[in-house]
Scaffold this motif. Structure first.
Motif, PDB file in Angstrom:
ATOM      1  N   ARG A 301       0.709  -1.268  -0.018  1.00 59.55           N
ATOM      2  CA  ARG A 301       0.064   0.010  -0.103  1.00 59.55           C
ATOM      3  C   ARG A 301       0.958   1.261   0.054  1.00 59.55           C
ATOM      4  NH1 ARG A 301      -5.378   1.103   1.361  1.00 59.55           N
ATOM      5  NH2 ARG A 301      -5.611  -0.933   1.727  1.00 59.55           N
ATOM      6  N   VAL A 302       1.966   1.321   0.977  1.00 59.93           N
ATOM      7  CA  VAL A 302       2.954   2.358   0.932  1.00 59.93           C
ATOM      8  C   VAL A 302       3.577   2.778  -0.346  1.00 59.93           C
ATOM      9  CG1 VAL A 302       4.869   3.329   2.171  1.00 59.93           C
ATOM     10  CG2 VAL A 302       2.815   2.583   3.378  1.00 59.93           C
ATOM     11  N   PHE A 303       4.016   1.895  -0.924  1.00 57.27           N
ATOM     12  CA  PHE A 303       4.956   1.920  -2.107  1.00 57.27           C
ATOM     13  C   PHE A 303       4.141   2.267  -3.420  1.00 57.27           C
ATOM     14  CE2 PHE A 303       8.478  -0.431   0.134  1.00 57.27           C
ATOM     15  CZ  PHE A 303       9.170   0.423   0.047  1.00 57.27           C
ATOM     16  N   ILE A 304       2.775   2.001  -3.279  1.00 58.85           N
ATOM     17  CA  ILE A 304       1.868   2.337  -4.611  1.00 58.85           C
ATOM     18  C   ILE A 304       1.555   3.965  -4.152  1.00 58.85           C
ATOM     19  CG2 ILE A 304      -0.596   2.433  -5.225  1.00 58.85           C
ATOM     20  CD1 ILE A 304      -0.410  -0.698  -4.877  1.00 58.85           C
ATOM     21  N   LEU A 305       1.445   4.266  -3.013  1.00 60.42           N
ATOM     22  CA  LEU A 305       1.267   5.732  -2.819  1.00 60.42           C
ATOM     23  C   LEU A 305       2.498   6.647  -3.115  1.00 60.42           C
ATOM     24  CD1 LEU A 305      -0.684   5.590   0.753  1.00 60.42           C
ATOM     25  CD2 LEU A 305      -1.468   6.007  -1.480  1.00 60.42           C
ATOM     26  N   CYS A 306       3.626   5.844  -2.705  1.00 59.97           N
ATOM     27  CA  CYS A 306       5.075   6.605  -3.048  1.00 59.97           C
ATOM     28  C   CYS A 306       4.994   6.747  -4.577  1.00 59.97           C
ATOM     29  CB  CYS A 306       6.196   5.667  -2.526  1.00 59.97           C
ATOM     30  SG  CYS A 306       6.183   5.720  -0.783  1.00 59.97           S
ATOM     31  N   ALA A 307       4.787   5.897  -5.205  1.00 55.53           N
ATOM     32  CA  ALA A 307       4.751   5.822  -6.778  1.00 55.53           C
ATOM     33  C   ALA A 307       3.833   7.137  -7.307  1.00 55.53           C
ATOM     34  CB  ALA A 307       4.271   4.500  -7.744  1.00 55.53           C
ATOM     35  N   GLN A 308       2.711   7.197  -6.490  1.00 55.39           N
ATOM     36  CA  GLN A 308       1.552   8.283  -6.738  1.00 55.39           C
ATOM     37  C   GLN A 308       2.298   9.594  -6.618  1.00 55.39           C
ATOM     38  OE1 GLN A 308      -2.078   8.469  -4.902  1.00 55.39           O
ATOM     39  NE2 GLN A 308      -3.140   9.038  -7.087  1.00 55.39           N
ATOM     40  N   ALA A 309       3.015   9.660  -5.676  1.00 59.56           N
ATOM     41  CA  ALA A 309       3.505  10.790  -4.864  1.00 59.56           C
ATOM     42  C   ALA A 309       4.514  11.312  -5.894  1.00 59.56           C
ATOM     43  CB  ALA A 309       4.166  10.898  -3.549  1.00 59.56           C
ATOM     44  N   LYS A 310       5.409  10.513  -6.174  1.00 56.80           N
ATOM     45  CA  LYS A 310       6.459  10.870  -7.432  1.00 56.80           C
ATOM     46  C   LYS A 310       5.882  11.167  -8.623  1.00 56.80           C
ATOM     47  CE  LYS A 310      10.209   8.827 -10.168  1.00 56.80           C
ATOM     48  NZ  LYS A 310      10.424   7.434 -10.677  1.00 56.80           N
TER      49      LYS A 310
END
Length: 1552
Positions: A301-310
């Motif tokens: 979940r966190v790394f999907i959000l990280c990809a979206q933030a980037k």
């Protein structure tokens, strides 16, 4: 339903306790029946209508199984045996529940609804599939079968709700609201009038905005981060109970045998049964499995959000670029903006995970300290105080590290900026022979960057005394206090549970240090983006836009008393953060464009200091009043630098309007002076996102004279154009740009000198068929900036610009009658002013190609007749031909290609390649050699020594276990001394190998690898740059170098540490529990299978992630080059969509890579948990013979191996992934370079002394495998002769220049073959068309990787070029190029000062420079520049603060300073007016009278006074004689060109 199940089970349980016939039991059974009936119905409908199983049913079955198990246990405990009906019923019920759970969670791939669904695998996965990451198994299995994945195998991994557009919509709303609130406060505080008050206003936080934009999605992640520490620390608590069970009640003091959770709960003194031990072993195993499941789910979940933030930040940066004001654009160089995307935004790839550390760490410490208190009493405070004592060091580290990180980013910005600017002008660098000088500047910037990294490494080593060694120090202090002051007894439970807790404490402590560094880097990067996003934006209200009015009398462009400038008259500090404590220049942004590319730092500092004056900005345009009527044609004329292009920029809103009004009525199509070309097909460049209309498209092609050009291309209009139009000539680029504007069907056409880049006959064609009174645009409003004067009598209105003002305005006849400056210009320079025009201006009939342009007929070597149009008989380009390595070569026409399909695209830019298989060990050797083999070996030995110290500490504690207080007291000195020695030794060893790894080995490796890379890149042949986008090269120099600098050293170190840790752990476990050796083969097989599957998948996925970045940079670079065109034509949304598409593709690759890591994480952690389970079960079976201290030691190490094994495999894959950066760098380092810079053949400094040039049967091609562009040239140029080189577009004029400088080599020469990187000769020698057997490379997106068609004249001798009797192929390239002078077709300036651009190596005096400027007619202009800096005046990046004509004059001054006997002018005066052209020609005649001059010119008038004229056609010499001789022959090509240009008045006879 789950609650109903629990109630029913509770009622049944009560009935079981109270009696067999209780009403509770009956009620419970009834409710159970109801629940089951409902569950069956729900299960049927779930399977019929949904694509995944119900989480509610899964929870129901799970809770029911747990409750039924408790019920069964209760029945058995109350004496009801297996024979009783209730027990049998409960067992049957438990079996049915288990079957129900299996049915509900069974994968639904066979159901119709799921087969028809296009949802993602995650959306179809059931609860357990999600928790176990099994939904990703098909992709991993596919990778293992194929040994490689394709991008199409992992599409649709990024959830729809996490795509760029959705993320941007959320974040932009919050960010805009914050900035609006801030600006409102600024205005309320007084704005510019009260700067002190403004500085006190808190700026909006971009980081806070990002968190707010994702807060809903972060809630489950935060919850998981809180739950994880409790689950994690449940294991040592269970370990304590397990050791108590093994040790037995008599083995320890009853007072010390307490629960790990509460000291008030005493364990029963009687011996626990065998089942109790098994239950504890299973509990430890299940706890580890639950931790793994929650951990993997959290990270997904966190790394999907990280990809979206980037992706969202990338989109915000991109959109900001499209609205930057001129001042903001000047402050933010291309390199700095690119760094925001490639470095700053990338920090968010792990941003949320980094911030999540600060949620879990307090819980980690709290739970650990509480459990230590239960074990050690108040002695645990000694460890707490030790950690607290380290906190000030933490604050100091954060402050120092933040400063170092800022310095590093500043240095990286500077290096990337230098590299970008140099490589974007690499052709000019090569022509001047400046590679070595520019390389030294890049390496100087690299040294500054590495110096910061070295400081960071030394600082990391010092701080490792505190942080990396914390657990060791705390262990020593705590046990020393416990034994000496607390007088405690060392029991197995006390020692080994404490060791486990201390080992677990090491994780949050190390994460505290790592998290601090990551958080600081994240904060710094986000602040840099924040400052950029708060840059000044262009004012959209400067130009008033209204709907188009068809009324002829209504002006469509109306300017009233307008005054405009390129710089703002007011620049508030609250927009530019110069007044903030986070000063711009401290981060490498604020003065990027003021930094010199060439000069030393001191000189630059002085220049910047001088620029900080209060001189008001110079008004570029003053008192402009202009009215342009509908459907009229207005010409804007004037000398270089008088404001012609600025007038067009004012109309499209690209300047600061200080006074007056500007009104535009209708849509604008803009054709800039330097054509904006995107890396796409010819058709895509022309259509530019509009709907395709075949009829309109054909009319546009004909009007722009592109039909003959398209006939030359193997794929016609579907042929790909290279980056920045690199494979087109200047005239072809300009006509494509004109075609784009024409196809757009706008109301107003702003044409910035498009005719200067084309030959005279093409000029006529464009005027007659497109721009002129009878052209295709005759029904449109046209404003044409032109340096030509031969069409002015046909325009409706002429605007004469002088010194930024409109000097004259009116029709041609009116201005001539006024007899002012315009009349004087026409009187002096027009060849047709005094005579009546004798040629017709009737439009060309598009139905016949011969009426569109004149044709010439030549006979080829094989005797066939080759008819070619005047727009180009051979596609001559500035640098390359259009074909990719796998296409037909050269000028092959569509007719020659029997398999040609009009819709098939012919690509120039090859897809970025990926290698199959694993990472080669040669890459490891490369890095090891670069870092120093001795240093690498020393670090390895020290890592092993550090692990020995850790094991020795545990063995030392085991030795003292079960000693009585008296025995401990008697030997307390020995005990403490041993602990102290091991602790100190570990700390010292750790500090030394951290220093060696990061301040010695890393710096040496990074320096050597980058030096080899930039050295090779600068020396690669131009054919490489023709087919490689700049963004792809910059990605090597930024992203890959960053990976080598930052990630790879850590992965080498982590891999070594984890490998030794796992090895020592297995040794201890096998030594302590010999029976475990029988389990090792099964564990090894499981590990091998999991890691094998994982590595096949992760290699491909990491490569997808790497190569998916370059297209983003490439598109971004294109946007920066054409931002004015994009804004003027209002196509921002299309470019934004393209950016989002490429960003989502990259995010999808990143998420796929992350999902693969989650897949392996949970499997390795579960596999590691089986190690703990097996050891625990061995301990239960050998309870009466096992030594509790030995078993405790084994269990302590085994519980630590769980994370070690997981991270070993993960780090091994990430290590391989980051080694791909070495592979990608090595790919460019291993490419073949040009001929050597120096050879054994040395020429005198004054060579050439005469200037004689001889071509002997010379032929050349742009790349091996392509057709010849110059064919069998043989001619001699005598010393001091002035040669004019003419020919139709594509005749080979610029190719001749490239041949003289050996940018291209003689065909089939040794150097041509040696510098070939296409693999053409390898393919040819292989004699096969099987592309798959060529090499192990494959294009990223499929397609063919190679397969060229053998070119014509394959085995010819390429001939030779001699200068003063010296064959230039025997000279080093630097020796050759530094002895020649050129004024190139594209005038290129570098960021810095005028002095830097004239004399980059500070070899000449100011007097010499001023003299050159005077001869180039620039002296007065330079003296008039703002600030009175003269030679120190700023030159912006790419010379953007000078007009194209002024840049040409600076290049002329540069040539005047180079004392060479040979000068080449390659369309040098194309962008200047006729008056300036005449001045330049006069200067050339006077200043270069003793030199050999070769002049390539579109204007025939420019070469009319040459000694001889060289006429090229189809790459061959067709005429070479004096002008007067050629003009006497009406059948000569030169006569026709001169007549078409209007230089001769005699009409062509019918026979001609």
């Amino acid at each position: 339903m789950s609650m109903l199940s629990l109630i029913s089970t509770a009622q049944t349980l009560r009935g079981a306790v109270n009696g067999t016939s209780s009403p509770e039991k009956l009620l419970g059974l009834f409710l159970t029946a109801v629940v089951w009936a409902s569950a069956v119905a729900l299960n049927y409908n779930e399977h019929k209508f949904t694509i995944r199983s119900s989480d509610s049913l899964v929870i129901f079955f799970t809770l029911s199984i747990v409750a039924s198990t408790i019920l069964l246990h209760t029945l058995l405990e109350t004496g009801q045996g297996v024979q009783s009906a209730e027990t049998r019923f409960t067992i049957a019920y438990l079996v049915l529940l288990t079957l129900g759970l299996v049915v509900e969670t069974w994968p639904r791939g066979s159901t119709r609804v799921q087969q028809l669904s296009g949802a993602q695998a995650w959306d179809k996965a059931n609860f357990f599939s999600r928790m176990s990451q099994h939904y990703f198994q098909p992709i991993v299995s596919l990778a293992a079968r194929q040994k490689m994945l394709q991008p199409s195998d992992v599409v649709n991994q990024l959830p729809e709700e996490n795509k760029t557009e959705i993320g941007y919509a959320r974040l932009s709303v919050i960010w805009n609201r914050k900035t609006k609130r801030y600006y409102d406060k600024v205005r309320a505080a007084g704005g510019l009038t009260n700067p002190e008050a403004v500085k006190k206003i808190r700026k909006p936080s971009l980081m806070l905005a990002i968190i707010q934009a994702h807060w809903r999605s972060l809630i489950p992640a935060v919850a998981a981060k809180i739950v994880l520490p409790f689950l994690d620390y449940l294991s040592p608590a269970l370990l304590g109970l397990f050791l108590d069970y093994i040790q037995g009640p008599s083995a320890s003091d009853p007072e010390s045998v307490v629960s790990a959770f509460s000291s008030s709960v005493k364990l029963a003194m009687e011996e626990k049964p065998f089942g109790y031990g098994v239950l504890l072993a299973l509990a430890i195993f299940l706890t580890r499995c639950a931790v793994a499941a929650v951990f993997s789910s959290y990270h997904r979940r966190v790394f999907i959000l990280c990809a979206q933030a980037k992706a969202t930040l990338t989109s915000m940066i991109y959109r900001k670029v499209l609205v930057l004001s001129p001042d903001a654009r000047r402050k933010s160089s291309t390199g700095a903006i690119l760094n925001h995307m490639s470095v700053d935004a990338v920090q968010w790839e792990e941003g949320f995970d980094c911030l999540g550390l600060w949620i879990s760490i307090p819980f980690d410490f709290s739970i650990c300290f509480y459990m230590l208190y239960q074990l050690l009493g108040w002695s645990f405070l000694a460890g707490v105080f030790t950690i607290v004592a380290f906190i000030p060091f933490q604050s100091w580290q954060a402050k120092v590290f933040e400063g170092l990180e800022e310095d590093r980013l500043k240095a990286t910005d500077e290096r990337v900026r230098l590299s970008t600017e140099i490589l974007s002008s690499i052709k000019i660098v090569k022509l001047y022979g400046w590679e070595a000088a520019f390389k030294s500047k890049i390496l100087e910037a690299r040294r500054a960057e590495l110096n910061v990294l070295k400081k960071m490494g030394a600082f990391e080593a010092v701080m490792s005394l505190v942080f990396a060694s914390t657990s060791t120090i705390v262990t020593f202090v705590t046990f020393a206090t416990y034994v000496t002051l607390g007088h405690g007894v060392l029991t197995p439970k006390t020692v080994f549970v404490s060791l486990t807790l201390f080992d677990m404490l090491h994780d949050p402590v190390s994460r505290l240090a790592e998290g601090t560094a990551m958080t600081i880097a994240l904060v710094v990067a986000t602040k840099r983006i924040q400052r950029f996003l708060m840059r000044e934006e262009i004012d959209g209200n400067q130009v008033q836009h209204e709907k188009h009015d068809e009324n002829f009398d209504t002006p469509v462009v109306e300017i009233n008393d307008a005054t405009l400038a390129w710089t703002s008259s007011k620049e508030p500090d609250w927009i530019d953060d110069a007044a903030d404590e986070d000063d711009e220049d401290a981060h490498g942004e604020g003065s990027d464009d003021q930094r010199s590319l060439l000069s030393n730092q001191e000189g630059t500092a002085e220049a910047n200091e001088d620029n900080n004056d209060t001189t008001p900005p110079k008004q570029t345009l003053r008192n402009i009043t202009l009215s342009v009527k509908n459907k009229s044609l207005t010409a804007v004329v004037g000398r270089v630098g008088q404001g012609k292009s600025s007038l067009l920029n004012a109309i499209i809103g690209e300047m600061y309007k200080q006074e007056g009004t500007i009104c535009v009525r209708g849509r604008i199509a803009y054709v800039p002076q330097q054509a904006f070309i995107i890396n796409a097909t010819v058709r895509d460049n022309i259509i530019f996102g509009n709907l395709f209309d075949q009829e309109r498209y054909r009319r546009v092609l004909t009007a722009c004279g592109l039909d003959p050009d398209l006939d030359l291309l193997p794929a016609g209009d579907m042929t790909e154009i290279g980056e920045r139009g690199i494979n087109l000539s200047g005239g072809q680029k300009q006509r494509v740009s004109l075609a784009r504007a024409t196809y757009d069907n706008a109301d107003i056409y702003l044409l910035d000198d498009p005719l200067s880049a084309v030959d005279a006959h093409v000029d006529r064609h464009l005027w007659d068929n497109l721009i002129g009174p009878d052209g295709l645009l005759k029904g449109k409003t046209r404003i044409l900036v032109t340096h030509g004067i031969h069409h002015l009598d046909l325009v409706d209105q002429i605007v004469v610009m002088k010194d930024g003002e409109i000097a004259e305005l009116g029709r041609y006849e009116e201005l001539v009658a006024a007899k002012k400056s315009f009349y004087q210009l026409m009187e002096e320079f027009s060849a047709k002013h005094s005579r009546k025009r004798r040629r017709s201006h009737a439009p060309v009939d598009s139905s016949t190609s011969e009426s569109a342009v004149a044709h010439s007929t030549t006979t080829t070597d094989d005797g066939t007749v080759d008819t070619d149009s005047a727009t180009g008989s051979d596609l001559d380009t500035d640098m390359a031909t259009v074909e990719e390595d796998d296409t037909a070569a050269g000028a092959a026409t569509k007719a020659d290609d029997e398999e040609y399909n009009g819709e098939e695209e012919d690509e120039l830019i090859a897809e970025e390649i990926m290698k199959r298989g694993g990472v080669e060990m040669r890459l490891v050797k490369t890095y090891a050699k670069a870092s120093g083999l001795k240093t690498a070996l020393t670090v390895t030995v020290l890592i092993i020594l550090g692990e020995v110290c850790t094991v020795a500490t545990n063995l030392w504690l085991k030795y003292w276990v079960d000693r009585t207080k008296e025995e401990l007291a008697a030997s307390i000195g020995i005990f403490l001394a041993g602990l102290f020695v091991f602790a100190v030794l570990y700390v010292v060893v750790h500090m030394i190998y951290i220093y060696l790894a990061f301040s010695v080995a890393r710096i040496r490796a990074s320096e050597l690898i980058h030096r080899d890379l930039i050295t090779n890149i600068l020396r690669l042949p131009m054919s490489f740059y023709d087919t490689t986008p700049l963004g792809r090269i910059i990605n090597r120099l930024s992203g890959d170098c960053y990976s080598i600098d930052e990630h790879l050293p850590w992965k080498f170190l982590d891999l070594g540490y984890l490998l030794t840790a796992v090895t020592s752990t297995l040794a201890i476990v096998i030594f302590s529990t010999p029976a475990f050796i029988f389990v090792v083969p099964f564990i090894a097989v499981g590990f091998y299978m999991i890691s094998g599957y994982y590595l096949w998948a992760v290699r491909s996925l990491k490569r997808f992630n790497s190569v998916s970045v370059s297209p983003i940079y490439q598109h971004f670079d294109e946007t920066l080059n054409g931002v004015a065109t994009i804004r003027a034509m209002a196509v921002q949304e299309r470019f934004i969509d393209e950016n989002a598409k490429r960003t989502d593709y990259n995010a999808n690759a990143y998420v796929s890579y992350s999902n693969c890591n989650r897949w392996v994480d949970i499997r390795l952690q579960w596999l590691s948990a089986t190690i703990v389970l097996s050891i625990a079960l061995f301990g239960v079976f050998e309870r009466y013979t096992a030594d509790a201290s030995v078993l405790g030691l084994s269990m302590s190490f085994a519980m630590g191996i769980t994370d070690c094994v997981m991270w070993l495999c993960r780090d091994f894959s990430e290590w391989q992934s980051h080694l791909i950066a070495i592979e990608r760098v090595q790919e460019y380092t291993d490419k073949h370079t040009e001929a050597p810079e120096l050879t054994s053949k040395v020429v005198p400094d004054l060579w050439p002394a005469q200037g004689r040039v001889v071509f002997t049967n010379y032929s050349t091609r742009y790349r091996e495998g392509l057709d010849l562009v110059l064919k069998h040239l043989s001619f001699e140029i005598r010393p001091q002769e002035k040669i004019g080189i003419v020919g139709r577009t594509g005749a080979g004029k610029s190719s001749l220049t490239l041949a003289l400088f050996r940018i291209v080599e003689a065909a089939n020469s040794a150097w041509a073959r040696a510098s070939d990187n296409s693999g053409y000769h390898d393919w040819k020698s292989s004699g096969t068309d099987d592309n798959n057997d060529l090499d192990e490379h494959a294009p990223l997106l499929g397609g063919t990787s190679f397969g060229p068609v053998i070119a014509e004249d394959e085995e010819i001798d390429g001939g030779a070029i001699e200068i003063d009797g010296v064959d230039i192929s025997t000279l080093g390239l630097t020796d050759l190029r530094k002895h020649l002078a050129i004024i190139p077709q594209d005038p290129t300036l570098f960021a810095g000062t005028i002095r830097d651009n004239l004399d980059p190596f500070q070899e000449l005096t100011d007097a010499d420079l001023w003299e050159a400027l005077e001869r180039a007619h620039l002296r007065d202009f330079v003296r008039s520049l703002p600030g009175g800096l003269g030679l120190g005046a700023e030159v912006a990046q790419n010379g953007e603060n000078f007009s194209v004509g002024q840049r040409s004059l600076i290049c002329l001054a540069r040539a005047l300073l180079r004392k060479s006997k040979i000068l080449i002018l390659d369309e040098a005066t194309a962008a200047v007016d006729v008056e300036t052209d005449e001045l330049i020609q006069r200067t050339i005649r006077e200043e270069f009278k003793d030199r050999t001059v070769l002049t390539i010119a579109h204007r025939i008038k420019t070469v009319m006074d040459s000694d001889r004229i060289l006429v090229l056609d189809q790459g061959r010499v067709v005429e070479f004689d004096e002008p007067r001789v050629l003009l006497q022959r009406e059948d000569s090509v030169f006569f026709k060109l001169a007549h078409q240009a209007g230089e001769i008045a005699v009409p062509l006879s019918p026979s001609s």
